[in-house]
Write a protein that holds these residues in place. Structure first.
Motif, mmCIF file in Angstrom:
data_model
loop_
_atom_site.group_PDB
_atom_site.id
_atom_site.type_symbol
_atom_site.label_atom_id
_atom_site.label_comp_id
_atom_site.label_asym_id
_atom_site.label_seq_id
_atom_site.Cartn_x
_atom_site.Cartn_y
_atom_site.Cartn_z
ATOM 1 N N ALA A 105 0.832 -1.203 0.000
ATOM 2 C CA ALA A 105 0.000 0.000 0.000
ATOM 3 C C ALA A 105 0.863 1.248 0.000
ATOM 4 O O ALA A 105 0.619 2.194 -0.768
ATOM 5 C CB ALA A 105 -0.926 -0.004 1.221
ATOM 6 N N ASP A 106 1.887 1.264 0.835
ATOM 7 C CA ASP A 106 2.765 2.429 0.910
ATOM 8 C C ASP A 106 3.514 2.643 -0.400
ATOM 9 O O ASP A 106 3.720 3.787 -0.837
ATOM 10 C CB ASP A 106 3.753 2.263 2.060
ATOM 11 C CG ASP A 106 3.073 2.378 3.419
ATOM 12 O OD1 ASP A 106 1.989 2.971 3.498
ATOM 13 O OD2 ASP A 106 3.641 1.855 4.411
ATOM 14 N N GLU A 107 3.917 1.553 -1.042
ATOM 15 C CA GLU A 107 4.611 1.677 -2.321
ATOM 16 C C GLU A 107 3.694 2.288 -3.384
ATOM 17 O O GLU A 107 4.093 3.194 -4.125
ATOM 18 C CB GLU A 107 5.116 0.310 -2.788
ATOM 19 C CG GLU A 107 5.888 0.371 -4.100
ATOM 20 C CD GLU A 107 6.477 -0.969 -4.499
ATOM 21 O OE1 GLU A 107 6.924 -1.080 -5.661
ATOM 22 O OE2 GLU A 107 6.496 -1.904 -3.668
ATOM 23 N N LEU A 108 2.462 1.833 -3.453
ATOM 24 C CA LEU A 108 1.522 2.377 -4.444
ATOM 25 C C LEU A 108 1.251 3.852 -4.195
ATOM 26 O O LEU A 108 1.248 4.665 -5.128
ATOM 27 C CB LEU A 108 0.213 1.593 -4.405
ATOM 28 C CG LEU A 108 0.264 0.134 -4.844
ATOM 29 C CD1 LEU A 108 -1.110 -0.495 -4.707
ATOM 30 C CD2 LEU A 108 0.769 -0.002 -6.275
ATOM 31 N N LEU A 109 1.017 4.205 -2.934
ATOM 32 C CA LEU A 109 0.720 5.599 -2.616
ATOM 33 C C LEU A 109 1.917 6.500 -2.911
ATOM 34 O O LEU A 109 1.756 7.617 -3.425
ATOM 35 C CB LEU A 109 0.317 5.718 -1.150
ATOM 36 C CG LEU A 109 -1.036 5.094 -0.794
ATOM 37 C CD1 LEU A 109 -1.215 5.040 0.713
ATOM 38 C CD2 LEU A 109 -2.181 5.863 -1.438
#
Length: 331
Positions: A105-109
């Motif tokens: 999730a953090d990578e996508l954001l």
């Protein structure tokens, strides 16, 4: 952007059909492509809506030039396609859950922020008429200071590889809704059971909110959507109470000490408000308005990360046998 927004849909399943339905019927949109995992399913769904079918996402974006891509894929297969689409630089609306892993999730954001992309998630329960009216009543102070909130949501199993599919894929709506109505959740204490088929198919949670209110969640894959009030929200304040029944079916508003209750239910001709699918139509209207204006998404993808954060705190609480602060898993 042209007068008509060019929309591509990724996903040819049942809810993906709702994506295609909406954009193919809107006069301000052109459905330029539908992508799927196999050539057969892509061709079949594309033919149904008179558009082009793809399996290669980069080729789809390059050849059709969409203003927005919407993504509706199997719950635990979101990360790689979403990352690939972000790398093309296209604006996105994705289905929940965002992903099952916080690092993903953090990578996508982060990738979307680097490219300054419009990146929203479809928490469509926010757009149900009873929820809209309940939120307005809360914001107007009709319920006073909120003291407790309850979310209950249970139906037939939607099984997946993760033992926490119910918690992450389905009860994410509950986490989003409770914070939408009651503000940030601070701590969670969890009981989970794998009694029926091996996965943690029913969860019971005790919550505390930053405001000082408390709450509960009862979420299950061991129930039935045929039951009345398979979905129920209760928000209780110092001067009143709101209850939302089956998301779209009914809102009741009560005042403390008053035995008269106000009720909203969709009328005879109000088919739009009584349709669960219509909540997505309403969200799409807000999404496209924001996209045209250059504004952020009405429900940003970060809301998907937030729901996953609360789910991870829930898992930690169950595994540690103690109450867990949600902030441990980020802000």
């Amino acid at each position: 952007m042209t007068d008509k927004l060019r929309i591509a849909v990724v996903g040819a399943g049942g809810w993906g059909r709702q994506h295609a339905r909406i954009f193919s019927r809107r006069p301000d949109c052109e459905l330029v492509a539908i992508a799927a995992r196999t050539p057969e399913s892509a061709a079949r769904r594309a033919a149904e809506y008179g558009t082009a079918g793809y399996t290669d996402l980069a080729a789809m974006v390059k050849e059709t030039g969409p203003d927005l891509v919407t993504v509706c894929l199997p719950n635990e297969e979101h990360f790689a396609p979403t990352r690939a689409l972000i790398e093309t630089g296209v604006d996105l609306l994705v289905e929940k859950p965002l992903v099952f892993d916080l690092a993903e999730a953090d990578e996508l954001l982060a990738l979307a922020a680097e490219r300054d992309l419009f990146f929203g998630i479809n928490f469509n329960h926010r757009y149900a008429e009873p929820v809209v009216r309940a939120k307005a009543a809360i914001d107007a102070g009709e319920l006073g200071d909120l003291v407790f909130l309850t979310w209950r949501f249970g139906g037939e199993a939607n099984r997946g590889p993760s033992p926490h599919a119910n918690l992450i894929e389905t009860q994410c709506h509950g986490f989003d809704m409770l914070e939408h109505l009651g503000g940030p959740i601070r701590t969670v204490a969890a009981q989970l059971t794998d009694k029926t088929y091996g996965a943690y198919s029913t969860v019971a949670l005790a919550l505390s909110f930053e405001s000082g209110a408390v709450g509960t969640v009862l979420g299950s894959y061991d129930s039935s959507y045929a039951y009345p009030d398979s979905q129920l929200i209760e928000v209780n304040g110092t001067t009143g109470r709101a209850t939302v029944h089956d998301t779209i079916r009914r809102l009741t508003l009560s005042r403390a000490g008053d035995e008269t209750t106000r009720v909203w239910e969709p009328g005879y001709f109000n088919d739009e408000a009584r349709s669960f699918e219509g909540t997505f139509d309403r969200h799409v209207e807000a999404v496209l308005t924001a996209l045209r204006a250059g504004d952020p998404p009405p429900v940003p993808a970060a809301a998907g990360r937030r729901a996953l954060q609360i789910a991870q705190a829930t898992i930690a609480s169950f595994e540690r046998w103690t109450r867990v602060d949600v902030a441990e898993f980020g802000r």
